[in-house]
Design an enzyme around this catalytic site. Structure first.
Site, PDB file in Angstrom:
ATOM      1  N   ASN A  53       0.826  -1.210   0.000  1.00  0.00           N
ATOM      2  CA  ASN A  53       0.000   0.000   0.000  1.00  0.00           C
ATOM      3  C   ASN A  53       0.858   1.257   0.000  1.00  0.00           C
ATOM      4  OD1 ASN A  53       0.217   1.229   2.931  1.00  0.00           O
ATOM      5  ND2 ASN A  53       0.159  -0.990   3.152  1.00  0.00           N
ATOM      6  N   LYS A 181       0.664   0.570  16.460  1.00  0.00           N
ATOM      7  CA  LYS A 181       1.153   1.818  15.862  1.00  0.00           C
ATOM      8  C   LYS A 181      -0.007   2.707  15.459  1.00  0.00           C
ATOM      9  CE  LYS A 181       3.163   2.097  11.660  1.00  0.00           C
ATOM     10  NZ  LYS A 181       4.210   1.863  10.633  1.00  0.00           N
ATOM     11  N   LYS A 183      -0.981   6.887  13.704  1.00  0.00           N
ATOM     12  CA  LYS A 183      -0.504   7.994  12.887  1.00  0.00           C
ATOM     13  C   LYS A 183      -0.493   9.290  13.688  1.00  0.00           C
ATOM     14  CE  LYS A 183      -0.163   5.391   9.258  1.00  0.00           C
ATOM     15  NZ  LYS A 183       1.164   5.031   8.712  1.00  0.00           N
ATOM     16  N   ASP A 212       3.840   7.349  13.827  1.00  0.00           N
ATOM     17  CA  ASP A 212       4.324   7.442  12.446  1.00  0.00           C
ATOM     18  C   ASP A 212       3.823   8.743  11.830  1.00  0.00           C
ATOM     19  OD1 ASP A 212       5.030   7.086   9.800  1.00  0.00           O
ATOM     20  OD2 ASP A 212       3.806   5.298   9.490  1.00  0.00           O
ATOM     21  N   GLU A 238       8.508   7.352  13.994  1.00  0.00           N
ATOM     22  CA  GLU A 238       8.757   6.905  12.626  1.00  0.00           C
ATOM     23  C   GLU A 238       8.613   8.008  11.585  1.00  0.00           C
ATOM     24  OE1 GLU A 238       6.600   3.827   9.445  1.00  0.00           O
ATOM     25  OE2 GLU A 238       6.520   3.395  11.597  1.00  0.00           O
ATOM     26  N   GLU A 264      10.808   3.068   4.670  1.00  0.00           N
ATOM     27  CA  GLU A 264       9.807   2.412   3.827  1.00  0.00           C
ATOM     28  C   GLU A 264       9.669   3.067   2.465  1.00  0.00           C
ATOM     29  OE1 GLU A 264       5.402   3.932   4.599  1.00  0.00           O
ATOM     30  OE2 GLU A 264       6.347   3.369   6.484  1.00  0.00           O
ATOM     31  N   ASP A 291      10.907  -1.861   2.232  1.00  0.00           N
ATOM     32  CA  ASP A 291       9.791  -2.704   1.803  1.00  0.00           C
ATOM     33  C   ASP A 291      10.171  -3.417   0.517  1.00  0.00           C
ATOM     34  OD1 ASP A 291       7.409  -3.658   0.586  1.00  0.00           O
ATOM     35  OD2 ASP A 291       6.207  -2.159   1.612  1.00  0.00           O
ATOM     36  N   HIS A 321       8.234  -2.681   6.153  1.00  0.00           N
ATOM     37  CA  HIS A 321       6.911  -2.120   5.911  1.00  0.00           C
ATOM     38  C   HIS A 321       6.130  -3.092   5.014  1.00  0.00           C
ATOM     39  CE1 HIS A 321       4.301   0.231   3.095  1.00  0.00           C
ATOM     40  NE2 HIS A 321       3.934   0.843   4.186  1.00  0.00           N
ATOM     41  N   GLU A 340       5.731  -5.683  10.044  1.00  0.00           N
ATOM     42  CA  GLU A 340       4.496  -4.947  10.238  1.00  0.00           C
ATOM     43  C   GLU A 340       3.310  -5.869   9.986  1.00  0.00           C
ATOM     44  OE1 GLU A 340       2.911  -0.524   9.004  1.00  0.00           O
ATOM     45  OE2 GLU A 340       4.011  -1.655   7.501  1.00  0.00           O
TER      46      GLU A 340
END
Length: 389
Positions: A53, A181, A183, A212, A238, A264, A291, A321, A340
């Protein structure tokens, strides 16, 4: 032995959620099937792949450059004679023929998506789970029996405010995740701190929570958040600034003694090496989140891991990630530090096999040949519907 066909399609993973930088209302991803001439149970062995994603579908690049190169290559040059299998490294080289170095951009996503499908096919041909194949070939046969994982969520969601965030964190805890986690960065600092404290009220101590910023902050803002977050003793802070702003990351390390995480959105070994050289990342505590599916695939990822070893970094400092089965296989097979997990968002791509049980933020892997997509019913059905039927 040969690849007979490569199919690709762009599918929607749209969602009303947002992070500090983007919303996901029009997000897409590519799905790929690599069809081989090897048969099992009367059917061709097919490898599947998709991109993680945050980056959109890459169908145009695949159709115009990378798939034609593979299909036009001499099939004999794509075979691994030692293992009687397809050769992911030769396939990668064929895809990257006539590509100039640098400017990695979105082509790394296109190549990484096909590469995932190739490795799925290779492991299926070998009749092994991918993590076992990787451990056998590159880690002396020793794979990790379980992998540390954290639940990634806590997005900004219209109508889902503080109480909704707390309910989400509780649902992760109820499903066996110790570390979660959330945001930060879309709201002002004082509002984000209220959200952090609400999450902590559910998950407990700071070492159970990561935050993050998704690259949102300039240096003064990154430092302001660092100073405000430091007393909480969080598991990590992050991607505070732009992923290529190594000077910002290095300066931030002078203001934040806790664990930091980033990487990531770095899509090549060379960019990862620049982070290690110039980003101030500390090998005794910080976490690297490269990633595989976004950064030219597992072939390039192994080059990145080799570079890290040369620079004194343990593979245990790498926590990819992506939140999906491919990264989980890499973590178990190549001795990474964890993975993750997306228990709820970006379905059916996020998360692991249906029978996977999370205990104290650790998971095992199914004994299924390949990446294990067939053990995740909704995802395998999507592959079949979009790419095979």
């Amino acid at each position: 032995m040969r690849i007979t066909e490569i199919r690709e399609k762009t599918v929607s993973i749209a969602s009303p959620i947002a992070n500090a930088f983007i919303d996901f209302s029009k997000m897409t991803c590519s799905v790929v099937a690599v069809v081989t001439d090897q048969m099992r149970d009367g059917k061709p062995i097919v490898g599947f792949g998709f991109n993680s994603n945050g980056r959109y579908g890459q169908g145009a690049l695949m159709r115009e450059r990378f798939i034609p190169r593979l299909m036009e290559a001499d099939p004999e040059t794509l075979v691994d004679r030692e293992h009687d299998n397809l050769d992911p490294f030769a396939i990668w080289t064929a895809m990257m023929t006539n590509e100039k170095p640098g400017g990695h951009g979105e082509r790394s996503v296109a190549v990484g998506t096909i590469d995932m499908a190739v490795w799925d096919a290779v492991a299926k041909i070998a009749d092994k789970p991918l993590y076992r194949l990787l451990a056998d070939r590159y880690r002396g046969g020793e794979a990790d029996d379980s992998v540390w994982v954290y639940a990634a969520g806590g997005y900004y969601h219209p109508g889902k405010e503080i109480e909704g965030l707390k309910d989400e964190m509780q649902s992760y805890r109820d499903r066996g995740y110790t570390v979660c986690k959330m945001k930060i960065g879309l709201a002002p600092l004082n509002e984000d701190l209220k959200r952090v404290e609400a999450a902590l009220a559910v998950v407990g101590e700071g070492q159970n929570l990561c935050v993050d910023a998704n690259g949102r902050f300039d240096l003064p803002t990154a430092i302001a958040y660092a100073e405000a977050l430091e007393p909480y003793d969080l598991y990590w802070y992050e991607e505070a600034g732009d992923p290529l702003d190594y000077a910002l990351q290095a300066e931030l390390a002078e203001h934040y003694t806790g664990r930091m995480a980033t990487g990531e959105n770095l899509f090549s070994m060379q960019d990862a090496r620049n982070l290690i050289r110039h980003g101030g990342m500390r090998s005794d505590r910080d976490v690297l989140q490269f990633d595989c599916a976004l950064s030219y695939g597992l072939v390039e990822y192994m080059r990145t891991l080799a570079m890290l070893k040369e620079n004194g970094w343990s593979s245990r400092r790498v926590v990819p990630h992506g939140g999906h089965q491919m990264s989980l296989n890499i973590a178990a097979g190549l001795h990474l530090g964890g993975n993750e997990s997306y228990p709820d968002v970006f379905q059916p791509f996020g998360g692991f096999a249906d029978a996977t049980e999370v205990r104290h933020s650790r998971v095992g892997l199914p004994d299924v040949p390949g990446v294990g997509f067939e053990a995740k019913a909704a995802l395998y059905e999507l592959f079949r519907w979009e790419l095979l039927d």
